[in-house]
Design an enzyme around this catalytic site. Structure first.
Site, PDB file in Angstrom:
ATOM      1  N   ILE A 294      13.048 -20.918 -18.400  1.00 54.66           N
ATOM      2  CA  ILE A 294      11.687 -20.462 -18.104  1.00 54.66           C
ATOM      3  C   ILE A 294      10.671 -21.594 -18.268  1.00 54.66           C
ATOM      4  O   ILE A 294       9.569 -21.526 -17.758  1.00 54.66           O
ATOM      5  CB  ILE A 294      11.288 -19.257 -18.987  1.00 54.66           C
ATOM      6  CG1 ILE A 294      11.230 -19.622 -20.472  1.00 54.66           C
ATOM      7  CG2 ILE A 294      12.199 -18.080 -18.750  1.00 54.66           C
ATOM      8  CD1 ILE A 294      10.533 -18.562 -21.324  1.00 54.66           C
ATOM      9  N   ASP A 295      11.050 -22.635 -19.018  1.00 54.36           N
ATOM     10  CA  ASP A 295      10.102 -23.722 -19.295  1.00 54.36           C
ATOM     11  C   ASP A 295       9.860 -24.647 -18.091  1.00 54.36           C
ATOM     12  O   ASP A 295       8.899 -25.409 -18.089  1.00 54.36           O
ATOM     13  CB  ASP A 295      10.616 -24.585 -20.463  1.00 54.36           C
ATOM     14  CG  ASP A 295      10.633 -23.817 -21.766  1.00 54.36           C
ATOM     15  OD1 ASP A 295       9.943 -22.788 -21.850  1.00 54.36           O
ATOM     16  OD2 ASP A 295      11.338 -24.243 -22.696  1.00 54.36           O
TER      17      ASP A 295
ATOM     18  N   ILE B 113       9.576 -11.401 -24.135  1.00 55.41           N
ATOM     19  CA  ILE B 113       9.589 -10.593 -22.899  1.00 55.41           C
ATOM     20  C   ILE B 113       9.528 -11.503 -21.672  1.00 55.41           C
ATOM     21  O   ILE B 113       9.956 -11.128 -20.596  1.00 55.41           O
ATOM     22  CB  ILE B 113       8.452  -9.536 -22.813  1.00 55.41           C
ATOM     23  CG1 ILE B 113       7.081 -10.181 -22.747  1.00 55.41           C
ATOM     24  CG2 ILE B 113       8.525  -8.508 -23.906  1.00 55.41           C
ATOM     25  CD1 ILE B 113       6.043  -9.246 -22.137  1.00 55.41           C
TER      26      ILE B 113
END
Ligand code: F6P
Length: 317
Positions: A125-126, A249
């Site tokens: 996600i980074d 999340i």
């Protein structure tokens, strides 16, 4: 090449990539093993057989069906050697590693130090894999955070409040910058840029005195804690603040179409280049085209075009 294995970290789109690899491998009559719990599973000989059937119904599911771990043990040479022995004992001819910069670092070690054929698929996600425009999972994470932010805005506007929203990103402000720009936020604090909180508080005071009613300030977790920033704002401006920490999340949820399509393409391409004899590279998309990037490039710190984001955020809010 007769048998390959897949090792993963978790984020949305990883399962779609596993599915693509397994079904592409089937076309080439390759056997596929899944490594459980990332590098720990490689060290502990934890493998499962993957076939066309075992990857059905996972394209839309977040996380990874292979489980994952943050392996500290793989940094130790004796543990690396156990992993390599297990690769050999299981007759694995090539490995596909799906994950972020840490996973790519492990892949680079296996390829260069132990001569194991390895191809990486950047998934985090980074979005912090160097040379790679977009990693699998980043688009979903930004959209998950944006969805939350849109809901927060409803209350921020109604109650005329200042909200500080903390998003993920220990060393990289990708999520923060994109959420701030897409969510119409007033400020964004990221690890890669110095920030003057006094100036921001002065701007809030001035804005408030001129009738501005609410602010949404995005903070990447690696820059500061959302609660600390909110406390400083309240101290210096006397205005009420609320804090939301979005946390994990952002790493889960159904992958967006962007992540699923990328996962399908990169999974397929990874099997092809591995079969063609490529190693110590990861696969990626550049201008819509499939490309390969050396892992020693991929593991360098990534630079993002911070100024463009900041300029736009300032002009548009
Ligand atoms: O690297 C992905 C990431 O989600 C980061 O954004 C975050 O800082 C970190 O992982 C959280 O790690 P953990 O799940 O181990 O707490």
């Amino acid at each position: 090449m007769k048998k390959i294995a897949i090792l993963t970290r978790d984020c949305a789109g990883v399962n779609a990539a596993i599915r693509s690899i397994v079904r592409t491998a089937y076309e080439f009559k390759l056997e596929v093993l899944g490594v459980l719990r990332e590098y720990n599973g490689l060290i502990d000989n934890q493998f499962i057989i993957l076939n066309r059937r075992s990857v059905s119904g996972i394209i839309n599911i977040g996380g990874t069906i292979l489980k994952t771990a943050r392996s500290k043990r793989f940094f130790i040479e004796s543990e690396q050697k156990k992993a390599v022995q297990n690769i050999k004992d299981n007759n694995i001819d090539g490995l596909i590693v799906i994950g972020g910069d840490g996973s790519m670092r492990g892949a680079h070690v296996l390829a260069t130090k132990y001569n194991i054929p390895v191809v990486g698929i950047p998934a985090t996600i980074d979005n912090d894999v160097s040379g790679v425009d977009l990693t699998i999972g980043a688009d979903t994470a930004v959209n998950v955070a944006l969805d939350a932010l849109d809901k927060i805005r409803d209350t921020a506007t109604s109650l005329e409040r200042i909200f500080v929203v903390e998003v993920m990103g220990r060393e990289c402000g990708y999520i923060a910058l994109n959420v701030a720009l897409a969510g119409g936020c007033e400020e964004v604090l990221i690890p890669e840029k110095d920030f003057d909180i006094d100036t921001m508080c002065e701007e809030i005071k001035t804005g408030s005195s001129q009738g501005k009613e609410s602010w949404i300030i995005i903070v990447a977790e690696g820059k500061a804690k959302g609660h600390d920033i909110a406390n400083i704002i309240t101290d210096k401006t006397n205005l009420e603040t609320r804090v939301v920490v979005l946390g994990h999340i952002q790493r889960g949820g159904h992958p967006t179409s962007v992540d699923r399509v990328m996962a399908a393409r990169l999974g397929n391409y990874a099997v092809n280049v591995l079969r063609d004899g490529l190693s110590d590279h990861c696969v990626s998309l550049k201008d819509g085209r499939l490309v390969t990037i050396p892992l020693d490039v991929a593991v360098q710190p990534k630079k993002i075009d911070i100024d463009t984001y900041y300029k736009l955020i300032k002009i548009l809010t």
